[in-house]
Design a protein around this motif. Sequence first.
Motif, PDB file in Angstrom:
ATOM      1  N   SER A 171       2.024  12.276   0.405  1.00  0.00           N
ATOM      2  CA  SER A 171       1.692  13.576   1.008  1.00  0.00           C
ATOM      3  C   SER A 171       2.596  14.637   0.397  1.00  0.00           C
ATOM      4  CB  SER A 171       1.822  13.535   2.529  1.00  0.00           C
ATOM      5  OG  SER A 171       3.144  13.279   2.889  1.00  0.00           O
ATOM      6  N   ASN A 202       0.871  -1.176   0.000  1.00  0.00           N
ATOM      7  CA  ASN A 202       0.000   0.000   0.000  1.00  0.00           C
ATOM      8  C   ASN A 202       0.905   1.222   0.000  1.00  0.00           C
ATOM      9  OD1 ASN A 202      -2.463  -1.314   0.130  1.00  0.00           O
ATOM     10  ND2 ASN A 202      -2.424  -1.435   2.369  1.00  0.00           N
ATOM     11  N   SER A 216       1.034   5.726   0.289  1.00  0.00           N
ATOM     12  CA  SER A 216       0.327   6.985   0.475  1.00  0.00           C
ATOM     13  C   SER A 216       1.262   8.123   0.075  1.00  0.00           C
ATOM     14  CB  SER A 216      -0.124   7.143   1.923  1.00  0.00           C
ATOM     15  OG  SER A 216       0.986   7.124   2.780  1.00  0.00           O
TER      16      SER A 216
END
Lengths: 82, 82
Positions: free
Chosen positions: A78, A74, A76
């Motif tokens: 930012s 996974n 992510s």
Amino acid sequence: MFNAEIRIELKPGILDAEGKTVKNSLISLGFNSVKDVKSIKVFKISLDEDSKEKAREELEKMCEQLLANPVINNYSISIEGD
Amino acid sequence: MFNAEIRIELKPGILDAEGKTVKNSLISLGFNSVKDVKSIKVFKISLDEDSKEKAREELEKMCEQLLANPVINNYSISIEGD
């Protein structure tokens, strides 16, 4: 110019060999309070795009094409100022 | 039980071979807007301590004894609820 961080983790259920090894090593050293260790990879990327939207789009593509393995990871993203 | 993150970076001036390789690979793939890539290692650690102060103390020791190489790494510790 945007500064971003891409954080790549293993999906739940995927064996985290590095985390497990570090946990065992910490316990061997006497850190008996350690219950769990997970290893995470972070890439800090500076990129020269006109907008944050375009930067995010490019970062998504980088994850899909190179940085993350969709079978086991996974990720992510930012972007500074988020 | 405390959840903490230890973030291990290379000190400024130390060659980041992984970051450099990833940067070159991204540019080869056509991501020409990439200006810099830095690789960072994060360990997410759950530990069973009575107080946040004691947890931080133990985490500092883990970094010194196993996780970080003081010659080439800087590290930072964040504990959930900080």
